[in-house]
Design a protein around this motif. Structure first.
Motif, PDB file in Angstrom:
ATOM      1  N   GLU A 119       0.836  -1.210   0.000  1.00 10.75           N
ATOM      2  CA  GLU A 119       0.000   0.000   0.000  1.00 10.75           C
ATOM      3  C   GLU A 119       0.867   1.255   0.000  1.00 10.75           C
ATOM      4  N   ALA A 120       1.919   1.264   0.812  1.00 12.88           N
ATOM      5  CA  ALA A 120       2.798   2.437   0.877  1.00 12.88           C
ATOM      6  C   ALA A 120       3.488   2.665  -0.465  1.00 12.88           C
ATOM      7  N   VAL A 121       3.966   1.594  -1.086  1.00 14.27           N
ATOM      8  CA  VAL A 121       4.655   1.734  -2.376  1.00 14.27           C
ATOM      9  C   VAL A 121       3.675   2.209  -3.448  1.00 14.27           C
ATOM     10  N   VAL A 122       2.466   1.667  -3.458  1.00 15.04           N
ATOM     11  CA  VAL A 122       1.473   2.074  -4.455  1.00 15.04           C
ATOM     12  C   VAL A 122       1.123   3.557  -4.285  1.00 15.04           C
ATOM     13  N   VAL A 123       0.940   4.000  -3.038  1.00 16.52           N
ATOM     14  CA  VAL A 123       0.613   5.409  -2.793  1.00 16.52           C
ATOM     15  C   VAL A 123       1.742   6.314  -3.287  1.00 16.52           C
ATOM     16  N   THR A 124       2.985   5.940  -3.008  1.00 21.71           N
ATOM     17  CA  THR A 124       4.095   6.804  -3.439  1.00 21.71           C
ATOM     18  C   THR A 124       4.297   6.771  -4.944  1.00 21.71           C
ATOM     19  N   VAL A 125       4.122   5.620  -5.563  1.00 20.19           N
ATOM     20  CA  VAL A 125       4.289   5.555  -7.022  1.00 20.19           C
ATOM     21  C   VAL A 125       3.192   6.369  -7.713  1.00 20.19           C
ATOM     22  N   LEU A 126       1.969   6.285  -7.210  1.00 18.35           N
ATOM     23  CA  LEU A 126       0.897   7.108  -7.787  1.00 18.35           C
ATOM     24  C   LEU A 126       1.175   8.593  -7.578  1.00 18.35           C
ATOM     25  N   GLY A 127       1.632   8.956  -6.386  1.00 25.10           N
ATOM     26  CA  GLY A 127       1.986  10.351  -6.127  1.00 25.10           C
ATOM     27  C   GLY A 127       3.168  10.802  -6.971  1.00 25.10           C
ATOM     28  N   GLY A 128       4.165   9.919  -7.115  1.00 23.95           N
ATOM     29  CA  GLY A 128       5.318  10.239  -7.968  1.00 23.95           C
ATOM     30  C   GLY A 128       4.909  10.399  -9.420  1.00 23.95           C
ATOM     31  N   GLY A 129       3.980   9.549  -9.888  1.00 23.22           N
ATOM     32  CA  GLY A 129       3.484   9.662 -11.263  1.00 23.22           C
ATOM     33  C   GLY A 129       2.748  10.979 -11.485  1.00 23.22           C
ATOM     34  N   ALA A 130       1.944  11.361 -10.496  1.00 22.23           N
ATOM     35  CA  ALA A 130       1.237  12.644 -10.595  1.00 22.23           C
ATOM     36  C   ALA A 130       2.233  13.808 -10.595  1.00 22.23           C
ATOM     37  N   GLY A 131       3.253  13.719  -9.732  1.00 23.44           N
ATOM     38  CA  GLY A 131       4.286  14.755  -9.699  1.00 23.44           C
ATOM     39  C   GLY A 131       5.072  14.811 -10.994  1.00 23.44           C
ATOM     40  N   LEU A 132       5.355  13.649 -11.554  1.00 24.80           N
ATOM     41  CA  LEU A 132       6.064  13.593 -12.836  1.00 24.80           C
ATOM     42  C   LEU A 132       5.231  14.241 -13.935  1.00 24.80           C
ATOM     43  N   ALA A 133       3.943  13.934 -13.974  1.00 24.21           N
ATOM     44  CA  ALA A 133       3.064  14.529 -14.992  1.00 24.21           C
ATOM     45  C   ALA A 133       3.010  16.048 -14.834  1.00 24.21           C
ATOM     46  N   LEU A 134       2.853  16.532 -13.596  1.00 23.20           N
ATOM     47  CA  LEU A 134       2.836  17.981 -13.375  1.00 23.20           C
ATOM     48  C   LEU A 134       4.178  18.616 -13.748  1.00 23.20           C
ATOM     49  N   GLY A 135       5.268  17.944 -13.427  1.00 20.75           N
ATOM     50  CA  GLY A 135       6.588  18.462 -13.787  1.00 20.75           C
ATOM     51  C   GLY A 135       6.779  18.560 -15.286  1.00 20.75           C
ATOM     52  N   ILE A 136       6.289  17.553 -16.013  1.00 14.41           N
ATOM     53  CA  ILE A 136       6.402  17.579 -17.476  1.00 14.41           C
ATOM     54  C   ILE A 136       5.584  18.727 -18.047  1.00 14.41           C
TER      55      ILE A 136
ATOM     56  N   TYR B 220      10.965  29.386 -25.928  1.00 19.32           N
ATOM     57  CA  TYR B 220      11.284  28.891 -27.272  1.00 19.32           C
ATOM     58  C   TYR B 220      12.498  27.944 -27.253  1.00 19.32           C
ATOM     59  N   MET B 221      12.448  26.997 -26.320  1.00 22.03           N
ATOM     60  CA  MET B 221      13.516  26.006 -26.202  1.00 22.03           C
ATOM     61  C   MET B 221      12.918  24.614 -26.341  1.00 22.03           C
ATOM     62  N   ASP B 222      13.756  23.646 -26.654  1.00 18.58           N
ATOM     63  CA  ASP B 222      13.299  22.267 -26.736  1.00 18.58           C
ATOM     64  C   ASP B 222      13.385  21.611 -25.368  1.00 18.58           C
ATOM     65  N   MET B 223      12.444  20.717 -25.112  1.00 19.53           N
ATOM     66  CA  MET B 223      12.443  19.970 -23.867  1.00 19.53           C
ATOM     67  C   MET B 223      12.901  18.549 -24.166  1.00 19.53           C
ATOM     68  N   THR B 224      13.786  18.040 -23.344  1.00 18.77           N
ATOM     69  CA  THR B 224      14.278  16.681 -23.521  1.00 18.77           C
ATOM     70  C   THR B 224      13.796  15.830 -22.359  1.00 18.77           C
ATOM     71  N   LEU B 225      13.101  14.751 -22.685  1.00 18.02           N
ATOM     72  CA  LEU B 225      12.629  13.809 -21.674  1.00 18.02           C
ATOM     73  C   LEU B 225      12.999  12.411 -22.158  1.00 18.02           C
ATOM     74  N   THR B 226      13.839  11.759 -21.388  1.00 16.94           N
ATOM     75  CA  THR B 226      14.285  10.429 -21.780  1.00 16.94           C
ATOM     76  C   THR B 226      13.603   9.371 -20.917  1.00 16.94           C
ATOM     77  N   PRO B 227      13.512   8.153 -21.409  1.00 11.32           N
ATOM     78  CA  PRO B 227      12.929   7.077 -20.593  1.00 11.32           C
ATOM     79  C   PRO B 227      13.676   6.865 -19.277  1.00 11.32           C
ATOM     80  N   SER B 228      14.978   7.099 -19.279  1.00 12.44           N
ATOM     81  CA  SER B 228      15.732   6.925 -18.029  1.00 12.44           C
ATOM     82  C   SER B 228      15.311   7.951 -16.979  1.00 12.44           C
ATOM     83  N   MET B 229      14.957   9.161 -17.416  1.00 14.28           N
ATOM     84  CA  MET B 229      14.475  10.174 -16.470  1.00 14.28           C
ATOM     85  C   MET B 229      13.173   9.721 -15.821  1.00 14.28           C
ATOM     86  N   VAL B 230      12.283   9.184 -16.633  1.00 11.22           N
ATOM     87  CA  VAL B 230      10.989   8.709 -16.110  1.00 11.22           C
ATOM     88  C   VAL B 230      11.220   7.542 -15.150  1.00 11.22           C
TER      89      VAL B 230
END
Length: 182
Positions: free
Chosen positions: A110-127, A138-148
């Motif tokens: 439960e703790a891991v699921v709550v943090t992963v969901l919160g981290g996913g939401a934070g990642l989406a907001l950050g993106i 007027y710059m390019d954004m770089t997002l790599t799979p390793s960052m995610v």
């Protein structure tokens, strides 16, 4: 002309940046008579930019560590509140034969699921936030799979680490005490 040829040879050598700059300043002073010019060494500017970049990296690292610690404390408190609210449920499970290990794993997941969901939401907001800033600048954004992956794994590790205490506490609960809890 001989002096200029000597200066050209010295300026081409990357090992003697400071000497080359000093020689060039001396030559320009002798030709101009006054100092109405400026000589900048690109290597010094690049080194200065790298030092400033390191300061930013350390600052962002410190902010990230503090954020992870605060998030971990919040997860611990959420899981302890969940444990307190569900104490009777845990007691009934243990009275019906659930082992402490099963209760431990349940709370830890439960703790891991709550943090992963919160981290996913934070990642989406950050993106979204970064995308907006990059569009304004007027710059390019770089997002790599390793960052995610690093973001999601960081959230999972924080959930695992900070979810341990509530999970251990729930797994050690005495069913008799839990069933008497109001």
């Amino acid at each position: 002309a001989e002096r200029i040829d000597e200066l050209n040879l010295r300026l081409r050598s990357p090992e003697v940046h400071k000497e080359s700059r000093d020689a060039l300043e001396q030559l320009l002073r002798s030709r101009h008579g006054i100092e109405d010019f400026g000589v900048w060494d690109r290597k010094e500017r690049i080194d200065q930019g790298n030092r400033e970049g390191q300061i930013y990296n350390i600052t962002f690292l410190a902010c990230g560590i503090i954020s992870l610690l605060v998030g971990g404390i919040v997860i611990t408190n959420i899981m302890l509140a969940s444990y307190t609210e569900r104490m009777r449920e845990v007691g009934v499970r243990k009275a019906l034969g659930a082992t402490g290990w099963q209760v431990f794993v349940q709370f830890l997941i439960e703790a891991v699921v709550v943090t992963v969901l919160g981290g996913g939401a934070g990642l989406a907001l950050g993106i979204v936030f970064t995308w907006g800033i990059m569009n304004v600048m007027y710059m390019d954004m770089t997002l790599t799979p390793s960052m995610v992956m690093v973001a999601v794994l960081s959230a999972a590790v924080v959930g695992f680490f900070f979810g341990m205490y509530p999970a251990v506490k729930a797994s050690r609960l005495d069913p008799v005490v839990a069933l008497r809890y109001e």
